[in-house]
Motif scaffolding. Structure first.
Motif: not given
Length: 185
Positions: A77-78, A133, A148
């Motif tokens: 993930c982000e 996503k 994300d």
């Protein structure tokens, strides 16, 4: 002298009585403090004790099918965060989403848009999975916890989409159509 002895004895008795009353009050104050501390400790232990979980509804066919379509495994993930989705070992058709130190038991639901919703059985979070996503949201405050996120399957889908030629009309714009300048007035 007997009068002064009596006065001294009365003074001593009064002093002793005062000291006894003070000692008794101190003892009662200590007992009250001890009882209050014990009550606070019991209340704290009750809060710390895990609440009994409500039984989950048995999964129907739609939920079982949705759980099979969910992407499982570790997601990147982000902001270098990760989450992990696995099958719930106790309840068929449910998934566990692990993020940071929390584990959320989720009910998978297919939406009419094609997105897969993983709905927290306690109503705290929601995870949405689409082809490219996923995101985890806090439903109480209405904001994303982490965005994300991509599983291995989603990363493959993004890579395949980058290699595929554009589809005409996919966005309403044909990239092969020549540009015609409009006359201005």
């Amino acid at each position: 002298m007997t009068v002064s002895l009596r006065l001294a004895a009365l003074a001593a008795a009064a002093a002793f009585g005062l000291m006894s009353a003070t000692a008794a009050m101190a003892t009662e104050g200590s007992k009250a403090k001890a009882e209050k501390a014990a009550a606070a400790k019991t209340a704290k232990a009750a809060k710390a004790a895990p609440k009994a979980e409500a039984p989950l509804a048995e999964a129907d066919e739609a939920q079982l099918a949705a759980s099979q379509r969910a992407y499982r495994g570790v997601y990147a993930c982000e902001f270098n965060q990760t989450l992990d989705i696995a099958v719930n070992p106790k309840h068929a058709g449910y998934l566990d989403v692990k993020w940071k130190k929390d584990v959320y038991t989720m009910k998978p639901v297919l939406s009419s848009t094609g997105a897969l919703r993983l709905e927290d059985v306690k109503g705290q979070t929601l995870m949405v999975q689409i082809a490219n996503k996923s995101m985890l949201m806090d439903t109480r405050v209405g904001q994303r916890l982490v965005d994300d996120c991509q599983s291995a399957e989603q990363r493959e889908a993004v890579a395949a989409a980058k290699l595929a030629p554009p589809v005409a009309g996919g966005l309403g714009i044909d990239p092969n159509k020549p540009v015609v300048a409009e006359a201005t007035k």
